[in-house]
Design a protein around this motif. Structure first.
Motif, PDB file in Angstrom:
ATOM      1  N   ILE A 141       0.853  -1.178   0.000  1.00  0.00           N
ATOM      2  CA  ILE A 141       0.000   0.000   0.000  1.00  0.00           C
ATOM      3  C   ILE A 141       0.893   1.234   0.000  1.00  0.00           C
ATOM      4  O   ILE A 141       1.710   1.419   0.904  1.00  0.00           O
ATOM      5  N   VAL A 142       0.742   2.072  -1.010  1.00  0.00           N
ATOM      6  CA  VAL A 142       1.427   3.362  -1.053  1.00  0.00           C
ATOM      7  C   VAL A 142       0.465   4.379  -0.469  1.00  0.00           C
ATOM      8  O   VAL A 142      -0.629   4.572  -0.997  1.00  0.00           O
ATOM      9  N   VAL A 143       0.862   5.008   0.629  1.00  0.00           N
ATOM     10  CA  VAL A 143       0.020   6.002   1.278  1.00  0.00           C
ATOM     11  C   VAL A 143       0.596   7.376   0.968  1.00  0.00           C
ATOM     12  O   VAL A 143       1.761   7.648   1.238  1.00  0.00           O
ATOM     13  N   ASP A 144      -0.242   8.202   0.385  1.00  0.00           N
ATOM     14  CA  ASP A 144       0.115   9.570   0.027  1.00  0.00           C
ATOM     15  C   ASP A 144      -0.490  10.507   1.063  1.00  0.00           C
ATOM     16  O   ASP A 144      -1.688  10.770   1.041  1.00  0.00           O
ATOM     17  N   PHE A 145       0.333  10.965   2.018  1.00  0.00           N
ATOM     18  CA  PHE A 145      -0.120  11.949   2.992  1.00  0.00           C
ATOM     19  C   PHE A 145      -0.023  13.313   2.331  1.00  0.00           C
ATOM     20  O   PHE A 145       1.024  13.688   1.810  1.00  0.00           O
ATOM     21  N   ARG A 146      -1.138  14.049   2.348  1.00  0.00           N
ATOM     22  CA  ARG A 146      -1.229  15.310   1.614  1.00  0.00           C
ATOM     23  C   ARG A 146      -2.055  16.314   2.378  1.00  0.00           C
ATOM     24  O   ARG A 146      -2.704  15.979   3.355  1.00  0.00           O
ATOM     25  N   LYS A 147      -2.027  17.539   1.891  1.00  0.00           N
ATOM     26  CA  LYS A 147      -2.895  18.595   2.398  1.00  0.00           C
ATOM     27  C   LYS A 147      -3.672  19.144   1.213  1.00  0.00           C
ATOM     28  O   LYS A 147      -3.165  19.171   0.097  1.00  0.00           O
TER      29      LYS A 147
ATOM     30  N   ASP B 266      -4.528  22.164   0.361  1.00  0.00           N
ATOM     31  CA  ASP B 266      -4.002  23.381  -0.257  1.00  0.00           C
ATOM     32  C   ASP B 266      -2.542  23.251  -0.699  1.00  0.00           C
ATOM     33  O   ASP B 266      -1.870  24.245  -0.923  1.00  0.00           O
ATOM     34  N   CYS B 267      -2.068  22.042  -0.857  1.00  0.00           N
ATOM     35  CA  CYS B 267      -0.660  21.781  -1.195  1.00  0.00           C
ATOM     36  C   CYS B 267      -0.534  21.591  -2.705  1.00  0.00           C
ATOM     37  O   CYS B 267      -1.000  20.589  -3.245  1.00  0.00           O
ATOM     38  N   GLU B 268       0.116  22.552  -3.379  1.00  0.00           N
ATOM     39  CA  GLU B 268       0.265  22.456  -4.827  1.00  0.00           C
ATOM     40  C   GLU B 268       1.122  21.252  -5.248  1.00  0.00           C
ATOM     41  O   GLU B 268       0.754  20.532  -6.172  1.00  0.00           O
ATOM     42  N   PRO B 269       2.262  20.997  -4.581  1.00  0.00           N
ATOM     43  CA  PRO B 269       3.031  19.798  -4.956  1.00  0.00           C
ATOM     44  C   PRO B 269       2.214  18.506  -4.813  1.00  0.00           C
ATOM     45  O   PRO B 269       2.386  17.574  -5.588  1.00  0.00           O
ATOM     46  N   CYS B 270       1.307  18.481  -3.834  1.00  0.00           N
ATOM     47  CA  CYS B 270       0.448  17.301  -3.658  1.00  0.00           C
ATOM     48  C   CYS B 270      -0.427  17.105  -4.894  1.00  0.00           C
ATOM     49  O   CYS B 270      -0.600  15.982  -5.371  1.00  0.00           O
ATOM     50  N   SER B 271      -0.971  18.205  -5.398  1.00  0.00           N
ATOM     51  CA  SER B 271      -1.808  18.133  -6.598  1.00  0.00           C
ATOM     52  C   SER B 271      -0.996  17.688  -7.805  1.00  0.00           C
ATOM     53  O   SER B 271      -1.484  16.939  -8.653  1.00  0.00           O
ATOM     54  N   LEU B 272       0.242  18.141  -7.888  1.00  0.00           N
ATOM     55  CA  LEU B 272       1.110  17.756  -9.004  1.00  0.00           C
ATOM     56  C   LEU B 272       1.457  16.272  -8.962  1.00  0.00           C
ATOM     57  O   LEU B 272       1.730  15.658  -9.987  1.00  0.00           O
ATOM     58  N   LEU B 273       1.437  15.695  -7.762  1.00  0.00           N
ATOM     59  CA  LEU B 273       1.765  14.280  -7.608  1.00  0.00           C
ATOM     60  C   LEU B 273       0.617  13.362  -8.027  1.00  0.00           C
ATOM     61  O   LEU B 273       0.836  12.205  -8.367  1.00  0.00           O
ATOM     62  N   ASP B 274      -0.615  13.873  -8.044  1.00  0.00           N
ATOM     63  CA  ASP B 274      -1.784  13.051  -8.381  1.00  0.00           C
ATOM     64  C   ASP B 274      -1.625  12.274  -9.692  1.00  0.00           C
ATOM     65  O   ASP B 274      -1.766  11.049  -9.697  1.00  0.00           O
ATOM     66  N   PRO B 275      -1.340  12.946 -10.819  1.00  0.00           N
ATOM     67  CA  PRO B 275      -1.224  12.181 -12.069  1.00  0.00           C
ATOM     68  C   PRO B 275      -0.032  11.216 -12.067  1.00  0.00           C
ATOM     69  O   PRO B 275      -0.095  10.150 -12.682  1.00  0.00           O
ATOM     70  N   VAL B 276       1.010  11.573 -11.346  1.00  0.00           N
ATOM     71  CA  VAL B 276       2.184  10.685 -11.254  1.00  0.00           C
ATOM     72  C   VAL B 276       1.785   9.388 -10.549  1.00  0.00           C
ATOM     73  O   VAL B 276       2.118   8.290 -11.008  1.00  0.00           O
ATOM     74  N   LEU B 277       1.063   9.514  -9.439  1.00  0.00           N
ATOM     75  CA  LEU B 277       0.638   8.315  -8.703  1.00  0.00           C
ATOM     76  C   LEU B 277      -0.342   7.478  -9.514  1.00  0.00           C
ATOM     77  O   LEU B 277      -0.325   6.244  -9.424  1.00  0.00           O
ATOM     78  N   GLU B 278      -1.175   8.128 -10.299  1.00  0.00           N
ATOM     79  CA  GLU B 278      -2.076   7.369 -11.184  1.00  0.00           C
ATOM     80  C   GLU B 278      -1.266   6.567 -12.202  1.00  0.00           C
ATOM     81  O   GLU B 278      -1.594   5.412 -12.493  1.00  0.00           O
ATOM     82  N   GLN B 279      -0.200   7.159 -12.741  1.00  0.00           N
ATOM     83  CA  GLN B 279       0.668   6.446 -13.686  1.00  0.00           C
ATOM     84  C   GLN B 279       1.381   5.286 -12.997  1.00  0.00           C
ATOM     85  O   GLN B 279       1.519   4.200 -13.567  1.00  0.00           O
ATOM     86  N   VAL B 280       1.836   5.517 -11.764  1.00  0.00           N
ATOM     87  CA  VAL B 280       2.498   4.456 -10.998  1.00  0.00           C
ATOM     88  C   VAL B 280       1.538   3.299 -10.785  1.00  0.00           C
ATOM     89  O   VAL B 280       1.873   2.137 -11.032  1.00  0.00           O
ATOM     90  N   LYS B 281       0.334   3.616 -10.349  1.00  0.00           N
ATOM     91  CA  LYS B 281      -0.682   2.579 -10.095  1.00  0.00           C
ATOM     92  C   LYS B 281      -1.003   1.822 -11.381  1.00  0.00           C
ATOM     93  O   LYS B 281      -1.100   0.593 -11.376  1.00  0.00           O
ATOM     94  N   HIS B 282      -1.144   2.544 -12.482  1.00  0.00           N
ATOM     95  CA  HIS B 282      -1.444   1.902 -13.764  1.00  0.00           C
ATOM     96  C   HIS B 282      -0.284   0.996 -14.213  1.00  0.00           C
ATOM     97  O   HIS B 282      -0.508  -0.118 -14.675  1.00  0.00           O
ATOM     98  N   THR B 283       0.939   1.470 -14.050  1.00  0.00           N
ATOM     99  CA  THR B 283       2.119   0.696 -14.467  1.00  0.00           C
ATOM    100  C   THR B 283       2.262  -0.585 -13.645  1.00  0.00           C
ATOM    101  O   THR B 283       2.558  -1.648 -14.188  1.00  0.00           O
TER     102      THR B 283
ATOM    103  N   VAL C  31      -4.308  10.191   1.994  1.00  0.00           N
ATOM    104  CA  VAL C  31      -4.758  10.570   3.330  1.00  0.00           C
ATOM    105  C   VAL C  31      -4.615  12.080   3.460  1.00  0.00           C
ATOM    106  O   VAL C  31      -3.519  12.623   3.308  1.00  0.00           O
ATOM    107  N   ASP C  32      -5.722  12.746   3.719  1.00  0.00           N
ATOM    108  CA  ASP C  32      -5.729  14.184   3.949  1.00  0.00           C
ATOM    109  C   ASP C  32      -5.264  14.427   5.384  1.00  0.00           C
ATOM    110  O   ASP C  32      -5.966  14.078   6.340  1.00  0.00           O
ATOM    111  N   ALA C  33      -4.091  15.014   5.524  1.00  0.00           N
ATOM    112  CA  ALA C  33      -3.525  15.228   6.858  1.00  0.00           C
ATOM    113  C   ALA C  33      -4.339  16.233   7.670  1.00  0.00           C
ATOM    114  O   ALA C  33      -4.361  16.153   8.897  1.00  0.00           O
TER     115      ALA C  33
END
Length: 100
Positions: free
Chosen positions: A15-21, A23-40, A50-52
Motif C-alpha cells: 500500500i502506497v500512502v500519500d499523505f497530503r494537504k 491546499d498543497c500544490e506539490p500534492c496536486s502535481l503528484l496526483d497524475p504521477v501516482l495514477e501512472q504508478v498505479k497503472h504501471t 490521506v488528507d492530513a
C-alpha cells in the motif's frame, strides 16, 4: 490509532500512502504521477490518499510534517518513506526495491 488505517496497512498487497494537504500544490502535481504508478504496477500495489488536515492524529503518528509524503506499507510494516515530489520512474524503482 486509526483501526481502519491499521487494518488497511496489514494487507499483503503493498500500500502506497500519500499523505497530503488540500491546499498543497506539490500534492496536486503528484496526483497524475501516482495514477501512472498505479497503472504501471497494476494489481501489484494499491494507492491510498490521506488528507492530513482531516486526519491530524494519523499524520502525527507517522511523523508527517512535510507534504506530500509517501509511505509504503506491506503486512503492517513500513518499508519506505519519501517526502516531496518524485517522478513516476523513481517512485516505481523505490517501490520495486522493497517488494517482491
Amino acid at each position: 490509532m486509526n483501526p481502519d488505517f491499521d487494518a488497511l496497512i496489514q494487507s499483503e498487497i503493498p500500500i502506497v500512502v500519500d499523505f497530503r494537504k488540500t491546499d498543497c500544490e506539490p500534492c496536486s502535481l503528484l496526483d497524475p504521477v501516482l495514477e501512472q504508478v498505479k497503472h504501471t504496477l497494476e494489481k501489484r500495489i494499491e494507492v491510498v490518499r490521506v488528507d492530513a488536515d482531516a486526519n491530524p492524529e494519523l499524520a502525527h503518528q507517522y511523523r508527517i510534517s512535510y507534504f506530500p509524503s509517501l509511505l509504503l506499507f506491506q503486512e503492517g510494516r513500513l518499508l519506505w518513506r519519501q517526502t516531496g515530489l518524485m517522478g513516476k520512474d523513481e517512485i516505481i524503482a523505490r517501490i520495486l526495491e522493497h517488494i517482491s
